[in-house]
Design a protein around this motif. Sequence first.
Motif, mmCIF file in Angstrom:
data_model
loop_
_atom_site.group_PDB
_atom_site.id
_atom_site.type_symbol
_atom_site.label_atom_id
_atom_site.label_comp_id
_atom_site.label_asym_id
_atom_site.label_seq_id
_atom_site.Cartn_x
_atom_site.Cartn_y
_atom_site.Cartn_z
ATOM 1 N N GLU A 13 0.820 -1.220 0.000
ATOM 2 C CA GLU A 13 0.000 0.000 0.000
ATOM 3 C C GLU A 13 0.850 1.265 0.000
ATOM 4 O O GLU A 13 0.415 2.308 -0.489
ATOM 5 N N THR A 14 2.046 1.175 0.565
ATOM 6 C CA THR A 14 2.964 2.317 0.588
ATOM 7 C C THR A 14 4.209 1.964 -0.203
ATOM 8 O O THR A 14 4.836 0.922 0.034
ATOM 9 N N ILE A 15 4.577 2.843 -1.140
ATOM 10 C CA ILE A 15 5.721 2.593 -2.013
ATOM 11 C C ILE A 15 6.605 3.843 -2.014
ATOM 12 O O ILE A 15 6.122 4.952 -2.275
ATOM 13 N N ILE A 16 7.871 3.660 -1.717
ATOM 14 C CA ILE A 16 8.828 4.767 -1.641
ATOM 15 C C ILE A 16 9.914 4.530 -2.688
ATOM 16 O O ILE A 16 10.535 3.458 -2.717
ATOM 17 N N ILE A 17 10.135 5.528 -3.518
ATOM 18 C CA ILE A 17 11.070 5.370 -4.641
ATOM 19 C C ILE A 17 12.286 6.277 -4.433
ATOM 20 O O ILE A 17 12.155 7.480 -4.228
ATOM 21 N N HIS A 18 13.456 5.676 -4.500
ATOM 22 C CA HIS A 18 14.735 6.380 -4.357
ATOM 23 C C HIS A 18 15.471 6.397 -5.701
ATOM 24 O O HIS A 18 15.108 5.683 -6.631
ATOM 25 N N ARG A 19 16.569 7.163 -5.753
ATOM 26 C CA ARG A 19 17.502 7.152 -6.888
ATOM 27 C C ARG A 19 18.853 7.635 -6.367
ATOM 28 O O ARG A 19 19.028 7.789 -5.159
ATOM 29 N N HIS A 20 19.801 7.865 -7.257
ATOM 30 C CA HIS A 20 21.159 8.149 -6.785
ATOM 31 C C HIS A 20 21.359 9.615 -6.408
ATOM 32 O O HIS A 20 20.587 10.488 -6.788
ATOM 33 N N ILE A 77 11.683 0.992 -3.777
ATOM 34 C CA ILE A 77 12.269 0.741 -5.100
ATOM 35 C C ILE A 77 13.376 1.766 -5.320
ATOM 36 O O ILE A 77 13.161 2.969 -5.165
ATOM 37 N N VAL A 78 14.575 1.286 -5.680
ATOM 38 C CA VAL A 78 15.698 2.170 -5.977
ATOM 39 C C VAL A 78 15.948 2.140 -7.482
ATOM 40 O O VAL A 78 16.171 1.076 -8.060
ATOM 41 N N CYS A 79 15.921 3.302 -8.106
ATOM 42 C CA CYS A 79 16.107 3.418 -9.556
ATOM 43 C C CYS A 79 17.489 3.986 -9.897
ATOM 44 O O CYS A 79 17.976 4.892 -9.215
ATOM 45 N N ASP A 80 18.093 3.436 -10.927
ATOM 46 C CA ASP A 80 19.264 4.043 -11.578
ATOM 47 C C ASP A 80 20.463 4.188 -10.646
ATOM 48 O O ASP A 80 21.223 5.143 -10.752
ATOM 49 N N THR A 81 20.662 3.235 -9.753
ATOM 50 C CA THR A 81 21.741 3.341 -8.765
ATOM 51 C C THR A 81 22.465 2.013 -8.651
ATOM 52 O O THR A 81 21.896 1.034 -8.144
ATOM 53 N N HIS A 97 10.406 -4.421 2.003
ATOM 54 C CA HIS A 97 10.954 -5.129 0.851
ATOM 55 C C HIS A 97 11.651 -4.116 -0.051
ATOM 56 O O HIS A 97 11.221 -2.971 -0.166
ATOM 57 N N LEU A 98 12.717 -4.577 -0.722
ATOM 58 C CA LEU A 98 13.550 -3.694 -1.549
ATOM 59 C C LEU A 98 13.683 -4.249 -2.963
ATOM 60 O O LEU A 98 13.980 -5.437 -3.147
ATOM 61 N N ILE A 99 13.481 -3.377 -3.955
ATOM 62 C CA ILE A 99 13.637 -3.728 -5.374
ATOM 63 C C ILE A 99 14.635 -2.759 -6.005
ATOM 64 O O ILE A 99 14.636 -1.565 -5.700
ATOM 65 N N LYS A 100 15.464 -3.272 -6.896
ATOM 66 C CA LYS A 100 16.417 -2.444 -7.640
ATOM 67 C C LYS A 100 16.078 -2.489 -9.129
ATOM 68 O O LYS A 100 15.885 -3.570 -9.694
ATOM 69 N N ILE A 101 16.022 -1.311 -9.765
ATOM 70 C CA ILE A 101 15.834 -1.199 -11.214
ATOM 71 C C ILE A 101 16.952 -0.314 -11.744
ATOM 72 O O ILE A 101 17.052 0.861 -11.370
ATOM 73 N N ASP A 102 17.808 -0.865 -12.615
ATOM 74 C CA ASP A 102 19.004 -0.121 -13.003
ATOM 75 C C ASP A 102 19.534 -0.606 -14.346
ATOM 76 O O ASP A 102 19.310 -1.754 -14.741
ATOM 77 N N HIS A 103 20.260 0.270 -15.024
ATOM 78 C CA HIS A 103 20.865 -0.125 -16.302
ATOM 79 C C HIS A 103 22.389 -0.098 -16.247
ATOM 80 O O HIS A 103 23.044 -0.299 -17.276
ATOM 81 N N HIS A 104 22.973 0.152 -15.066
ATOM 82 C CA HIS A 104 24.418 0.101 -14.928
ATOM 83 C C HIS A 104 24.886 -1.339 -14.708
ATOM 84 O O HIS A 104 24.158 -2.144 -14.120
ATOM 85 N N PRO A 105 26.090 -1.689 -15.158
ATOM 86 C CA PRO A 105 26.624 -3.022 -14.839
ATOM 87 C C PRO A 105 26.631 -3.248 -13.332
ATOM 88 O O PRO A 105 26.891 -2.324 -12.553
ATOM 89 N N ILE A 106 26.352 -4.469 -12.910
ATOM 90 C CA ILE A 106 26.251 -4.767 -11.485
ATOM 91 C C ILE A 106 27.622 -4.666 -10.823
ATOM 92 O O ILE A 106 28.575 -5.337 -11.220
#
Length: 311
Positions: A13-20, A77-81, A97-106
């Motif tokens: 129900e609550t979603i918090i989105i982070h980035r770099h 959810i952490v984006c682009d980091t 719970h934590l999710i990562k969405i990113d396009h950088h090499p791991i």
Amino acid sequence: MIEKILEYIRKYETIIIHRHVRPDPDAMGSQGGLACLIRDNFPDKKVYTVGEEADSLRFLRSMDQIADDVYDGALVIVCDTANRERVSDQRFDRGAHLIKIDHHPIVDSYGDPEWVDPSASSTSEMITSIVRKHRELVLTDEAARLLFAGIVGDTGRFQFSNVTEQTFLAAAELVRHPFDRQAFFDQLYIRKLDVVRLNGYVLQHFTLTDEGVGFIKLPLELVHSYHLESSDASSLVNSFANVEGIKAWVLFSEEDGQIRARIRSKGPVINELAANFNGGGHPLASGATVYSWGEADQLIEGLKELCRSWK
């Protein structure tokens, strides 16, 4: 990955989105675009975007200010980091719970699922692919504007080698929406007069070596003499990118006891070199941190070696 992420979005129900930290258009665009996408399709959910503000990107989105207890039972959810140390607002690990969405090499594996696609031009392109796969989802003009900003920013207006057929298909999906693209470009590329004057200094004083390495060093005192901060200086990394004979280049800007290095390349792979100097990134676009001008010279020597061996 998309199906798993949507399952978690439906669940919480609550979603918090982070980035770099020190956000660029893709960080802001993917973070804000995803937030819009969730709010527009799940209006009963509470969705927040957090992190430090960036004056030059306030026209894209403002950040939410939330208390620590909002993280209780929340999906984060952490984006682009690529790595946890670079997440803006280090409370990202306080959720349920934590999710990562990113396009950088791991370089730092975190999140479950961890959706990482280095073949994507940007994290905004990845978020757009969710809509392209799930046509039942609503994509508003505002979400399209933000995601388009991210793609434009990370592709250099579609000039960089990370652009693929999928990038153009994603952009085509977004420009169907009637947001004011001219106003967007005007805001994205507008520069303060003092930045333009510092750019003149950079063009007059950068060095191009015989190996094809371009570099400029900007001490904090110099930047302050133009009434600017180091974050303003960083935007000038590509000022001399199109000079004949250049293969790779770096802009050093001093800030708070350290020196940030923005490194770019037209061919030599630079992210491994950046990793040796407290950084990393993409093969042709990376960042690093050094702690003296002598260490900056070592990084330059490393770039020279890469350019000498590159064909």
